[in-house]
Motif scaffolding. Structure first.
Motif, PDB file in Angstrom:
ATOM      1  N   LEU A  20       0.805  -1.219   0.102  1.00  0.00           N
ATOM      2  CA  LEU A  20       0.160   0.155   0.035  1.00  0.00           C
ATOM      3  C   LEU A  20       0.903   1.423  -0.211  1.00  0.00           C
ATOM      4  O   LEU A  20       0.336   2.277  -0.341  1.00  0.00           O
ATOM      5  CB  LEU A  20      -0.924   0.045   1.294  1.00  0.00           C
ATOM      6  N   CYS A  23       0.918   3.102  -3.387  1.00  0.00           N
ATOM      7  CA  CYS A  23       0.152   3.466  -3.842  1.00  0.00           C
ATOM      8  C   CYS A  23      -0.384   5.079  -4.086  1.00  0.00           C
ATOM      9  O   CYS A  23      -1.324   5.549  -4.136  1.00  0.00           O
ATOM     10  CB  CYS A  23      -1.448   3.149  -2.745  1.00  0.00           C
ATOM     11  N   LYS A  31      -7.282   2.700  -4.621  1.00  0.00           N
ATOM     12  CA  LYS A  31      -6.795   2.624  -3.246  1.00  0.00           C
ATOM     13  C   LYS A  31      -7.865   1.676  -2.685  1.00  0.00           C
ATOM     14  O   LYS A  31      -7.420   0.786  -1.901  1.00  0.00           O
ATOM     15  CB  LYS A  31      -6.447   3.833  -2.653  1.00  0.00           C
TER      16      LYS A  31
END
Length: 71
Positions: A20, A23, A31
């Protein structure tokens, strides 16, 4: 057996958090999809005792839910 599940759960969470961090260039919907898939995979793995089908199914359902959250 529980020790292996804890180690696997920790590895999945660590991988998800590292993934993550990449991202930053994604849209909010992208997301949400990625987060939903990660949470769904962890939930599916926990609920089915770590089965592959449960993990993949949870990721698919979580990704779909995450994708549809802010439409």
């Amino acid at each position: 057996m529980k020790t292996i599940q804890r180690v696997m759960f920790s590895a999945v969470v660590a991988t998800m958090l590292l993934g993550l961090s990449a991202c930053s260039g994604m849209s909010t919907q992208d997301k949400n999809t990625a987060i939903g898939a990660g949470v769904g995979a962890v939930g599916g793995a926990v609920l089915t005792g770590g089965s592959t089908a449960g993990t993949v199914g949870g990721a698919a359902v979580g990704g779909i839910i995450g994708h549809e959250v802010n439409k």
